[in-house]
Write an enzyme that holds these catalytic residues in place. Sequence first.
Site, short mmCIF file in Angstrom:
data_model
loop_
_atom_site.label_atom_id
_atom_site.label_comp_id
_atom_site.label_asym_id
_atom_site.label_seq_id
_atom_site.Cartn_x
_atom_site.Cartn_y
_atom_site.Cartn_z
N GLN A 168 43.14 26.17 89.92
CA GLN A 168 44.43 26.28 89.28
C GLN A 168 44.19 26.83 87.87
OE1 GLN A 168 46.81 22.72 89.92
NE2 GLN A 168 46.36 22.70 92.10
N GLU A 189 50.85 24.73 102.79
CA GLU A 189 49.83 24.25 103.75
C GLU A 189 50.44 23.36 104.83
OE1 GLU A 189 46.43 22.60 101.62
OE2 GLU A 189 45.84 24.61 100.94
N GLU A 202 46.05 30.48 96.85
CA GLU A 202 45.12 29.44 96.36
C GLU A 202 43.71 29.89 96.71
OE1 GLU A 202 45.65 25.24 97.12
OE2 GLU A 202 47.83 25.49 97.20
N TYR A 252 38.95 27.64 99.58
CA TYR A 252 38.05 27.13 98.53
C TYR A 252 36.65 27.08 99.11
CZ TYR A 252 42.36 25.39 96.34
OH TYR A 252 43.61 25.28 95.76
O1 AHR Z 1 44.85 23.13 94.61
C1 AHR Z 1 44.62 21.84 95.07
C2 AHR Z 1 45.21 21.60 96.45
O2 AHR Z 1 44.52 22.37 97.39
C3 AHR Z 1 46.65 22.01 96.66
O3 AHR Z 1 47.53 21.03 96.27
C4 AHR Z 1 46.72 22.21 98.14
O4 AHR Z 1 47.68 23.16 98.49
C5 AHR Z 1 45.32 22.61 98.54
O5 AHR Z 1 44.85 21.85 99.58
#
Ligand code: AHR
Length: 498
Positions: A348, A172, A291, A243
């Site tokens: 995760q 990122e 992610e 996310y």
């Molecule tokens: O997965 C949590 C965090 O989300 C990670 O460390 C980062 O890469 C993202 O912003």
Amino acid sequence: NKATMIVDKDFVIGDIDARIYGSFIEHLGRAVYGGIYEPGHPQSDENGFREDVLELINELKVPIVRYPGGNFVSGYNWEDSVGPKSERKHRLELAWRTIETNEFGFNEFVDWAKKANTEVMMAINLGTRGMDAARNILEYSNHPSGTYWSDLRREHGYEQPHGIKTWCLGNEMDGPWQIGHKTAHEYGRLAQESAKVMKWVDPTIELVACGSSNIVMPTFPEWEATVLDHTYDHVEYLSMHQYYGNREDDTPTFLARSLEMDDFIRTLIATCDYVKAKKRSKKKMMLSFDEWNVWYHSNEVDSKMDPWSIAPPQLEDVYNHEDALLVGCMLISLLKHADRVKMACIAQLVNVIAPIMTSKMGGTWRQTIFYPYMHTSVYGRGKALVPLINSPKYDSKEITDVPYLESVAVHNEELGEVTIFAVNRHLESELLFEIDLRSFGSCTLIGHTVMECDDLKAANTEQQPDRVKPHNNGNAVVDGAKVTASLVKASWNVIRLK
Ligand code: AHR
């Protein structure tokens, strides 16, 4: 309320790379310490690896795990994490404002991954460090012997090289929150030069360049175009992260977010192909969606945490039924792009925004999102087939033309099986689902698994670990090549046929 889907074994999206069912372990919260590693726990082995956690990971059949971050990697001195444990340094960890003891390090992770039956996707630090540390860790990891770093690995008890194949060039780097945040040009140049030396050390590795941190970053998609301008000839994958949350408690919009994910993937494919054309390149850039998940439940608690403790609980989202439905839709989105998304990591794996939870010195349980992830990972192997869907639609507050049905089919030629994954986004009523499997001839039903729950906010906890879980009493019926099922409102479905 009726939706139809036609699938044909000749209408193939692409071969599914099993690595799209990857996951992620960051040095963050209780993912490592108290998650995969807890010396002294009755279920831990002689290395401190929790075997009860490994059993659940085995159920998920996780093919690859990204490590050690995440934001953590941008301040990571990998040398701190190898060698005798008694000499390892404690460090301030600036990404999550904790103390990292380095008791569990690079080699321990490689050992753990072996035991977990999974491959390592190793990230390097392009925040505070650069190409020198990158080439050194690779030499330590993959070079057989006869050099300072490779012999140091042998001294540390690892005679054979680790042979790690997949490496991420930072994390990122477009985000102002990142340690060592860079502009696209700064990052692009650094990634290019790091990639060059890394491939000189080991030409067999594959590299992932950082794409945008999410679709709403102000620099998206210019970031990708610029980064690829520098790195196109040197890397195999471009990363994506995303996310979602339901902060407004607007479930119809929340469940439609996977359509944005589809869009995000399509835009990145277009951007990669634009750079390919510009460079007159023959190479097709693949995507690593390394992610993705739902993440928002824990934000408020985390924002109030005091800094500088060791492995405090952080990002411990407790997932509910509607989260599992969106995770199901996101997995379907990955499958619908199986031709270009070749790796993906649910973020995760344990305790930190994770399908698996543990309690300190206690047991484990499966969060709601565990189930769609497990079903797709176990049954979603083979070829993804084009889903020709006709579904009634709705408009949510933010997104219009949302099909109630989200679905995709997977053909496993080896086993002679077809599996249909489907979500009914309708919150009030069931959806009649008719599937036309024309070219498959006469099929028989193996089973119809359903995950349903009257309370969208119901979650699994240590006290009630089985509050939300799938059952195998779905109502699908097969007549030749036609399958009919009534999909319960707000449900995740897996229909398996032979
Ligand atoms: O997965 C949590 C965090 O989300 C990670 O460390 C980062 O890469 C993202 O912003």
